[in-house]
Write an enzyme that holds these catalytic residues in place. Structure first.
Site, PDB file in Angstrom:
ATOM      1  N   ASP A   5       0.864  -1.173   0.000  1.00 33.00           N
ATOM      2  CA  ASP A   5       0.000   0.000   0.000  1.00 33.00           C
ATOM      3  C   ASP A   5       0.908   1.234   0.000  1.00 33.00           C
ATOM      4  OD1 ASP A   5       0.965   0.298   2.611  1.00 33.00           O
ATOM      5  OD2 ASP A   5      -0.886  -0.403   3.544  1.00 33.00           O
ATOM      6  N   SER A   6       0.342   2.416   0.139  1.00 32.46           N
ATOM      7  CA  SER A   6       1.147   3.641   0.059  1.00 32.46           C
ATOM      8  C   SER A   6       2.187   3.725   1.181  1.00 32.46           C
ATOM      9  CB  SER A   6       0.251   4.877   0.068  1.00 32.46           C
ATOM     10  OG  SER A   6      -0.535   4.914   1.235  1.00 32.46           O
TER      11      SER A   6
END
Length: 136
Positions: free
Chosen positions: A91-92
């Site tokens: 994810d980020s």
């Protein structure tokens, strides 16, 4: 000489032999296919260009190791230059941690804008080599 770059074609000094005539000293013509017309049909002085190559295999492999470690991937999970971080489950926040790991390992500093544009291992390796080249 002819080259195709993105959505344009350009020709540099070429000769066109023919049985009846010979066309020579044809200097340059550029064509745009993106609907914006013809940027230039006039003769221009030659421009410099740079050949860009993909990152060295050692760099790609090191990036793969860092990505595998940051994402806690098993040893049998394939990670290659084409591997996208999202496909690997990042994810980020994971991507930020990957970039931090790369900065630490290679002794570089990655700007936030550049960090946000990295989506796969190959892009990260290419960026690292570019930053290392600037550092020298």
């Amino acid at each position: 000489m002819a080259s195709l770059t993105a959505s344009s074609v350009s020709f540099g000094s070429v000769s066109f032999p023919s049985k009846q005539k010979q066309v020579s000293n044809f200097r340059r013509a550029s064509f745009s296919f993106n609907g914006k017309g013809f940027p230039s049909l006039r003769s221009k002085p030659p421009t410099r260009f740079r050949v860009s190559c993909a990152a060295r295999p050692e760099t790609v492999e090191k990036v793969c190791e860092i990505v595998r470690k940051q994402l806690a991937l098993s040893a049998d999970r394939e990670v290659s230059g084409e591997s996208k971080f999202a496909t690997l489950g990042a994810d980020s926040l994971d991507t930020v941690e990957i970039v931090m790991g790369l900065e630490e390992e290679f002794g570089i500093s990655v700007e936030e804008e550049s960090a946000q544009s990295i989506t796969n291992v190959q892009e990260a390796a290419d960026m690292i080599e570019k930053l290392l080249e600037k550092k020298c």
